[in-house]
Design a protein around this motif. Sequence first.
Motif, PDB file in Angstrom:
ATOM      1  N   PHE A   1       6.692  -2.280  -7.636  1.00  0.00           N
ATOM      2  CA  PHE A   1       6.832  -0.875  -7.242  1.00  0.00           C
ATOM      3  C   PHE A   1       7.475  -0.771  -5.865  1.00  0.00           C
ATOM      4  O   PHE A   1       7.205  -1.576  -4.971  1.00  0.00           O
ATOM      5  CB  PHE A   1       5.464  -0.189  -7.205  1.00  0.00           C
ATOM      6  N   ASN A   2       8.294   0.265  -5.714  1.00  0.00           N
ATOM      7  CA  ASN A   2       8.943   0.542  -4.442  1.00  0.00           C
ATOM      8  C   ASN A   2       8.993   2.050  -4.247  1.00  0.00           C
ATOM      9  O   ASN A   2       9.747   2.747  -4.923  1.00  0.00           O
ATOM     10  CB  ASN A   2      10.358  -0.054  -4.421  1.00  0.00           C
ATOM     11  N   LYS A   3       8.138   2.556  -3.382  1.00  0.00           N
ATOM     12  CA  LYS A   3       8.114   3.984  -3.030  1.00  0.00           C
ATOM     13  C   LYS A   3       8.024   4.879  -4.270  1.00  0.00           C
ATOM     14  O   LYS A   3       8.783   5.832  -4.440  1.00  0.00           O
ATOM     15  CB  LYS A   3       9.343   4.347  -2.204  1.00  0.00           C
ATOM     16  N   GLY A   4       7.095   4.561  -5.149  1.00  0.00           N
ATOM     17  CA  GLY A   4       6.824   5.408  -6.297  1.00  0.00           C
ATOM     18  C   GLY A   4       7.672   5.156  -7.518  1.00  0.00           C
ATOM     19  O   GLY A   4       7.482   5.800  -8.551  1.00  0.00           O
ATOM     20  N   ALA A   5       8.609   4.232  -7.440  1.00  0.00           N
ATOM     21  CA  ALA A   5       9.480   3.915  -8.574  1.00  0.00           C
ATOM     22  C   ALA A   5       9.353   2.432  -8.909  1.00  0.00           C
ATOM     23  O   ALA A   5       8.872   1.628  -8.109  1.00  0.00           O
ATOM     24  CB  ALA A   5      10.931   4.261  -8.242  1.00  0.00           C
ATOM     25  N   ILE A   6       9.789   2.069 -10.112  1.00  0.00           N
ATOM     26  CA  ILE A   6       9.773   0.674 -10.538  1.00  0.00           C
ATOM     27  C   ILE A   6      11.107   0.041 -10.167  1.00  0.00           C
ATOM     28  O   ILE A   6      12.160   0.461 -10.635  1.00  0.00           O
ATOM     29  CB  ILE A   6       9.531   0.561 -12.055  1.00  0.00           C
TER      30      ILE A   6
ATOM     31  N   SER B   1       0.838  -1.197   0.000  1.00  0.00           N
ATOM     32  CA  SER B   1       0.000   0.000   0.000  1.00  0.00           C
ATOM     33  C   SER B   1       0.876   1.250   0.000  1.00  0.00           C
ATOM     34  O   SER B   1       1.894   1.317   0.694  1.00  0.00           O
ATOM     35  CB  SER B   1      -0.899   0.011   1.240  1.00  0.00           C
ATOM     36  N   GLY B   2       0.477   2.232  -0.807  1.00  0.00           N
ATOM     37  CA  GLY B   2       1.188   3.498  -0.849  1.00  0.00           C
ATOM     38  C   GLY B   2       2.411   3.534  -1.742  1.00  0.00           C
ATOM     39  O   GLY B   2       3.156   4.508  -1.735  1.00  0.00           O
ATOM     40  N   CYS B   3       2.608   2.483  -2.565  1.00  0.00           N
ATOM     41  CA  CYS B   3       3.817   2.432  -3.400  1.00  0.00           C
ATOM     42  C   CYS B   3       3.638   3.130  -4.748  1.00  0.00           C
ATOM     43  O   CYS B   3       4.601   3.300  -5.483  1.00  0.00           O
ATOM     44  CB  CYS B   3       4.247   0.987  -3.630  1.00  0.00           C
ATOM     45  N   GLY B   4       2.393   3.509  -5.103  1.00  0.00           N
ATOM     46  CA  GLY B   4       2.160   4.233  -6.343  1.00  0.00           C
ATOM     47  C   GLY B   4       1.456   3.440  -7.428  1.00  0.00           C
ATOM     48  O   GLY B   4       1.104   3.998  -8.472  1.00  0.00           O
ATOM     49  N   LYS B   5       1.198   2.163  -7.216  1.00  0.00           N
ATOM     50  CA  LYS B   5       0.641   1.327  -8.282  1.00  0.00           C
ATOM     51  C   LYS B   5      -0.775   1.763  -8.701  1.00  0.00           C
ATOM     52  O   LYS B   5      -1.074   1.835  -9.900  1.00  0.00           O
ATOM     53  CB  LYS B   5       0.643  -0.148  -7.874  1.00  0.00           C
ATOM     54  N   THR B   6      -1.635   2.055  -7.721  1.00  0.00           N
ATOM     55  CA  THR B   6      -2.992   2.488  -8.055  1.00  0.00           C
ATOM     56  C   THR B   6      -2.991   3.900  -8.634  1.00  0.00           C
ATOM     57  O   THR B   6      -3.763   4.213  -9.554  1.00  0.00           O
ATOM     58  CB  THR B   6      -3.899   2.424  -6.816  1.00  0.00           C
ATOM     59  N   THR B   7      -2.109   4.761  -8.146  1.00  0.00           N
ATOM     60  CA  THR B   7      -1.991   6.111  -8.699  1.00  0.00           C
ATOM     61  C   THR B   7      -1.615   6.049 -10.174  1.00  0.00           C
ATOM     62  O   THR B   7      -2.177   6.794 -11.000  1.00  0.00           O
ATOM     63  CB  THR B   7      -0.946   6.930  -7.924  1.00  0.00           C
ATOM     64  N   LEU B   8      -0.694   5.160 -10.532  1.00  0.00           N
ATOM     65  CA  LEU B   8      -0.310   5.037 -11.938  1.00  0.00           C
ATOM     66  C   LEU B   8      -1.466   4.499 -12.764  1.00  0.00           C
ATOM     67  O   LEU B   8      -1.723   4.981 -13.878  1.00  0.00           O
ATOM     68  CB  LEU B   8       0.908   4.124 -12.079  1.00  0.00           C
TER      69      LEU B   8
END
Length: 360
Positions: free
Chosen positions: A210-215, A41-48
């Motif tokens: 994903f890791n903290k907003g990056a791949i 949760s919070g790694c950016g996957k859903t945002t992308l």
Amino acid sequence: MGTEILLDLKNVNKVFGVNHVLKNINLQIERGKFITFLGPSGCGKTTLLRSIAGFYTVDEGEIWIDGKLMNDLPPYKRGTPMVFQEYALFPHMTVFDNVAYGLDVQKRPEGEIQDRVKSALAKVKLTGLEERYPHQMSGGQQQRVAMARALVMDSPIILLDEPLSNLDAKLREEVRVELRNIQLDLGLTVIYVTHDQVEALSMSDHIVVFNKGAIDQYGTPHEIYYKPRTQYVADFIGTTNFVDAVVLQLEGDQATVKYGKKNDTVTVQTNEQLTVGENVLLSIRPESMRINGPDAGEFIMDGVVVTYSMFLGEKERYFLAGDDGKEWIVDVYDIGQTSYQGIVKIHASANKIHLIKISN
């Protein structure tokens, strides 16, 4: 068509307040593939995913779908139907009307709507349930309605945002198989968001970790599991044992390293750019290890069974203290044998060991 890029993300960034949620995302996805965005949760996957759909506007970068730049297009013009975690069905509409909604908004001819809705419902095995309402259906059936509503749009890409999280374990497994079969049968391009590693490994052609907003890594399930590029990926996907090691010798794609208190050595294959004397990590999965036995393998370490073993049905999981001072986890599949206790030797073949370069 097999190698044609359908989705092309170029240097995508998204910021919410002081949070840099997506950091320089570059990714190309081929047509007809099942791709999973995986991470906590919070790694950016859903945002992308929602940026691809057009629900969020990216702060930097470009989103290309089927050769068209999508940045300035609203969601309904992108051709990216999404299946949400909550399904987002209209409770006052029948199954037929829920599935037909997008076509009604586009003002398609009535005959075309009838044909396409019937076809979509047949694909998800809901023929005959057209007049039911969502509250009259099980969670699995509601999920299929949501999938049919996406399929009916004949879009080049379908986005799935944790669509199985509300189902019980048995039904999740059944619907996973159905979703994958639908994708394969129809040649769909699917992007699937989940934090469930089993879903990602079992369903995907490729996984984006994903890791903290990056791949951190993009690869096949086998590559992600057995050849993780970073310690984060190795640790996040499944269970692994990490071993501190130092490079002693390099020859082609072979690296000889020393490890443990006894400075034992093992030679492993690697594609990393290394230097002699460099500190590295070895990753060895529990199922790749052995306890005692005649086939010692190239990697060996003394250990002590320090806690209870855990019976997991098809295997026994042992927790040991290695002579490197770390806890080791070893899975033994020959359940009928005598349980191990006390001092043992834990070993593995060199071809089961993956070398990870330590990030600076």
